[in-house]
Scaffold this motif. Structure first.
Motif, PDB file in Angstrom:
ATOM      1  N   VAL A   1      51.204  -4.355 -38.527  1.00  0.00           N
ATOM      2  CA  VAL A   1      50.487  -3.457 -37.627  1.00  0.00           C
ATOM      3  C   VAL A   1      49.221  -2.992 -38.334  1.00  0.00           C
ATOM      4  N   GLU A   2      48.109  -2.985 -37.606  1.00  0.00           N
ATOM      5  CA  GLU A   2      46.849  -2.496 -38.158  1.00  0.00           C
ATOM      6  C   GLU A   2      46.223  -1.497 -37.184  1.00  0.00           C
ATOM      7  N   TYR A   3      45.828  -0.348 -37.721  1.00  0.00           N
ATOM      8  CA  TYR A   3      45.149   0.656 -36.907  1.00  0.00           C
ATOM      9  C   TYR A   3      43.643   0.525 -37.101  1.00  0.00           C
ATOM     10  N   VAL A   4      42.945   0.508 -36.000  1.00  0.00           N
ATOM     11  CA  VAL A   4      41.481   0.537 -36.044  1.00  0.00           C
ATOM     12  C   VAL A   4      41.076   2.008 -36.057  1.00  0.00           C
ATOM     13  N   CYS A   5      40.393   2.426 -37.125  1.00  0.00           N
ATOM     14  CA  CYS A   5      40.083   3.844 -37.306  1.00  0.00           C
ATOM     15  C   CYS A   5      38.587   4.099 -37.164  1.00  0.00           C
ATOM     16  N   ALA A   6      38.247   5.195 -36.528  1.00  0.00           N
ATOM     17  CA  ALA A   6      36.854   5.628 -36.498  1.00  0.00           C
ATOM     18  C   ALA A   6      36.434   6.019 -37.913  1.00  0.00           C
ATOM     19  N   ASP A   7      35.221   5.622 -38.299  1.00  0.00           N
ATOM     20  CA  ASP A   7      34.732   5.974 -39.635  1.00  0.00           C
ATOM     21  C   ASP A   7      33.687   7.077 -39.592  1.00  0.00           C
ATOM     22  N   ARG A   8      33.483   7.628 -38.407  1.00  0.00           N
ATOM     23  CA  ARG A   8      32.513   8.709 -38.262  1.00  0.00           C
ATOM     24  C   ARG A   8      32.815   9.499 -36.993  1.00  0.00           C
ATOM     25  N   SER A   9      32.251  10.668 -36.877  1.00  0.00           N
ATOM     26  CA  SER A   9      32.326  11.427 -35.634  1.00  0.00           C
ATOM     27  C   SER A   9      31.373  10.818 -34.617  1.00  0.00           C
TER      28      SER A   9
ATOM     29  N   ARG B   1      30.779   9.470 -30.157  1.00  0.00           N
ATOM     30  CA  ARG B   1      31.322   9.067 -28.862  1.00  0.00           C
ATOM     31  C   ARG B   1      31.618   7.572 -28.883  1.00  0.00           C
ATOM     32  N   LEU B   2      32.812   7.221 -28.452  1.00  0.00           N
ATOM     33  CA  LEU B   2      33.186   5.808 -28.348  1.00  0.00           C
ATOM     34  C   LEU B   2      32.517   5.237 -27.104  1.00  0.00           C
ATOM     35  N   VAL B   3      31.593   4.297 -27.306  1.00  0.00           N
ATOM     36  CA  VAL B   3      30.812   3.785 -26.175  1.00  0.00           C
ATOM     37  C   VAL B   3      31.254   2.392 -25.736  1.00  0.00           C
ATOM     38  N   ALA B   4      31.969   1.659 -26.604  1.00  0.00           N
ATOM     39  CA  ALA B   4      32.453   0.328 -26.223  1.00  0.00           C
ATOM     40  C   ALA B   4      33.710   0.021 -27.014  1.00  0.00           C
ATOM     41  N   ALA B   5      34.679  -0.572 -26.329  1.00  0.00           N
ATOM     42  CA  ALA B   5      35.947  -0.906 -26.980  1.00  0.00           C
ATOM     43  C   ALA B   5      36.707  -1.907 -26.127  1.00  0.00           C
ATOM     44  N   PRO B   6      37.539  -2.743 -26.743  1.00  0.00           N
ATOM     45  CA  PRO B   6      38.367  -3.676 -25.969  1.00  0.00           C
ATOM     46  C   PRO B   6      39.413  -2.922 -25.158  1.00  0.00           C
TER      47      PRO B   6
ATOM     48  N   ARG C   1      41.505  -9.682 -34.642  1.00  0.00           N
ATOM     49  CA  ARG C   1      40.637  -8.550 -34.962  1.00  0.00           C
ATOM     50  C   ARG C   1      39.180  -8.985 -35.061  1.00  0.00           C
ATOM     51  N   GLY C   2      38.954 -10.212 -35.550  1.00  0.00           N
ATOM     52  CA  GLY C   2      37.586 -10.699 -35.672  1.00  0.00           C
ATOM     53  C   GLY C   2      36.890 -10.876 -34.344  1.00  0.00           C
ATOM     54  N   ASP C   3      37.642 -11.010 -33.273  1.00  0.00           N
ATOM     55  CA  ASP C   3      37.061 -11.203 -31.933  1.00  0.00           C
ATOM     56  C   ASP C   3      36.855  -9.883 -31.187  1.00  0.00           C
ATOM     57  N   LEU C   4      37.265  -8.765 -31.778  1.00  0.00           N
ATOM     58  CA  LEU C   4      37.211  -7.482 -31.085  1.00  0.00           C
ATOM     59  C   LEU C   4      36.204  -6.553 -31.764  1.00  0.00           C
ATOM     60  N   GLN C   5      35.610  -5.663 -30.977  1.00  0.00           N
ATOM     61  CA  GLN C   5      34.588  -4.771 -31.526  1.00  0.00           C
ATOM     62  C   GLN C   5      34.677  -3.395 -30.899  1.00  0.00           C
ATOM     63  N   TRP C   6      34.496  -2.354 -31.733  1.00  0.00           N
ATOM     64  CA  TRP C   6      34.472  -0.971 -31.290  1.00  0.00           C
ATOM     65  C   TRP C   6      33.125  -0.368 -31.716  1.00  0.00           C
ATOM     66  N   THR C   7      32.510   0.378 -30.842  1.00  0.00           N
ATOM     67  CA  THR C   7      31.176   0.947 -31.138  1.00  0.00           C
ATOM     68  C   THR C   7      31.211   2.453 -30.901  1.00  0.00           C
ATOM     69  N   ILE C   8      30.776   3.194 -31.919  1.00  0.00           N
ATOM     70  CA  ILE C   8      30.692   4.657 -31.835  1.00  0.00           C
ATOM     71  C   ILE C   8      29.233   5.069 -31.954  1.00  0.00           C
ATOM     72  N   ALA C   9      28.778   5.881 -31.016  1.00  0.00           N
ATOM     73  CA  ALA C   9      27.412   6.416 -31.062  1.00  0.00           C
ATOM     74  C   ALA C   9      27.466   7.820 -31.651  1.00  0.00           C
ATOM     75  N   GLU C  10      26.672   8.073 -32.659  1.00  0.00           N
ATOM     76  CA  GLU C  10      26.681   9.386 -33.319  1.00  0.00           C
ATOM     77  C   GLU C  10      25.875  10.394 -32.515  1.00  0.00           C
TER      78      GLU C  10
ATOM     79  N   GLU D   1      40.068   6.614 -25.366  1.00  0.00           N
ATOM     80  CA  GLU D   1      39.379   6.079 -24.197  1.00  0.00           C
ATOM     81  C   GLU D   1      37.867   6.020 -24.429  1.00  0.00           C
ATOM     82  N   VAL D   2      37.229   5.006 -23.848  1.00  0.00           N
ATOM     83  CA  VAL D   2      35.779   4.876 -23.938  1.00  0.00           C
ATOM     84  C   VAL D   2      35.120   6.089 -23.282  1.00  0.00           C
ATOM     85  N   GLY D   3      34.092   6.619 -23.938  1.00  0.00           N
ATOM     86  CA  GLY D   3      33.391   7.788 -23.435  1.00  0.00           C
ATOM     87  C   GLY D   3      33.801   9.076 -24.114  1.00  0.00           C
TER      88      GLY D   3
END
Length: 396
Positions: A317-325, A327-332, A387-396, A351-353
């Motif tokens: 099991v692997e958790y994808v963790c935010a590395d900063r504060s 807003r999550l703007v894109a996620a699988p 995991r290599g095919d997935l992407q999460w984006t956080i906007a500061e 959730e996104v947003g």
């Protein structure tokens, strides 16, 4: 076993909605033909299709009053915060349940340390700091871990090297939670592992365990878990410590390290492992785990559950963790697929947003990925490809 409802009802005490309740216990109750009601002090947070009753769930008398008018056939909780009150209520209703003293000991980390020491099993140097009190800790305790005495989910748990770091962390925690008692205990070095059990009050069965990978200190975020059932000698030591706490009914999740061949407990959570690991564990074992827990609370013996003796598969099991504060703007989205011999899954946890602060705890989780397959190498390769095919984006 299938229960004929006949007016009988299962009650679950809970705070906020969790995957364990929504995706685990409620479907399990339905599979058993058992009507279920969630008792909660936050009814507005629950989905409209869940039967809920407003109740002061931290108060055992209120739980009894809410459940007694019907025919409660079982009462249980998967919340760390509600185990003692639920256990007391179950006893007053004449239902199978946990020992309230054991539930209290597991929640109170300082009391748990004292019970283990009194049994002659292990001595962990521990100091309690009451709200408002100055932190006075002997030098020999450092390096140490400071955390809430009744905390959960690694929240406000920090590694501190000396008294100056301790004072700073205590002030920081009190800025958020001024009325919380804290414990400072010696840091227990070693690889973090878990022990998952089910019990009927007489017999205790091992479901297996996980090897946990942590993020960088000073916090204790669980980033990976790899299937690693404890050896028999380790299980014997663990069971002795659970016996000292009175643990033996229903589900229990124990965290520990091994130092010089000796088990040293980190903490005991008297419920199923969390953060969707319970659902993954059920898939790995190939058993209706949530139904099993309910059946124990219906008074069935452990031997009736038909638990597997061994597991011939591997899981990671692997958790994808935010590395900063931010807003999550894109996620699988959710994903359930097969790659060769490996069953793969991705489950979003934020959730996104949504905008969130970075905490250094499992509140930073964006998603959980898991793979179940024939062996470690195969599962690791498949999970890495996913995991290599997935992407999460956080906007500061």
């Amino acid at each position: 076993m299938v229960v004929d409802g006949g007016g009988m009802r299962l009650y679950l005490t809970a705070l906020n909605p969790t995957d364990a309740v929504l995706d685990g216990f409620l479907p399990a109750a339905a599979s058993l033909g058992l009507p279920a009601t969630v008792l909660t002090d936050r009814p507005a947070e629950w989905p409209a299709d869940v039967r809920v009753t407003r109740c002061a769930v931290r108060d055992a008398a209120a739980v009894v009053a809410a459940a007694a008018p019907t025919r409660p056939v079982a009462l249980l909780s998967n919340s760390d915060h509600l185990q003692e009150a639920t256990a007391i209520a179950a006893r007053k209703l004449g239902l199978p349940g946990k020992d309230p003293d054991a539930a209290r000991l597991c929640k109170d980390k300082a009391a748990a340390r004292r019970a283990i020491a009194a049994a002659g099993l292990d001595l962990v140097r521990t100091v309690t700091i009451d709200p408002g009190a100055a932190p006075e800790v002997p030098t020999e305790v450092f390096p140490a871990v400071v955390k809430p005495r009744e905390g959960v989910a690694s929240e406000d748990a920090y590694l501190v090297a000396d008294h100056a770091e301790l004072v700073a962390r205590v002030a920081e925690i009190r800025g958020r939670r001024p009325d919380v008692a804290l414990v400072v205990e010696e840091y227990l070095d070693g690889e973090l592992r878990t022990f998952e059990t089910l019990g009927d009050g007489t017999e205790l069965a091992s479901l297996g365990g996980w090897h946990t990978g942590l993020g960088p200190p000073p916090t204790f975020t669980e980033e990976t878990l790899a299937w690693s059932p404890p050896a028999e000698r380790t299980r014997t030591q663990l069971r002795a410590r659970l016996d000292a706490l009175g643990v033996g009914f229903g589900a229990c999740h124990t965290e520990y390290v091994i130092s010089d061949g000796r088990v040293r407990l980190i903490e005991v959570n008297y419920r199923l492992i969390g953060d969707r690991m319970d659902l993954i564990l059920a898939e790995l074992l190939g058993v209706p785990l949530f139904e099993h827990v309910i059946r124990l609370h219906l008074g069935e013996p452990l031997t009736a559950l038909g638990l597997p003796d061994t597991v011939d598969r591997y899981a990671r099991v692997e958790y994808v963790c935010a590395d900063r504060s931010g807003r999550l703007v894109a996620a699988p989205g959710p994903l359930d697929t097969v790659h060769g011999d490996v069953r793969l899954g991705c489950h979003p946890l934020r959730e996104v947003g949504r905008t969130a602060e970075h905490t250094g705890t499992n509140r930073d989780y964006l998603a959980v990925l898991h793979g179940i397959g024939p062996d470690e190498a195969t599962v690791r390769r498949s999970l890495a490809a996913l995991r290599g095919d997935l992407q999460w984006t956080i906007a500061e």
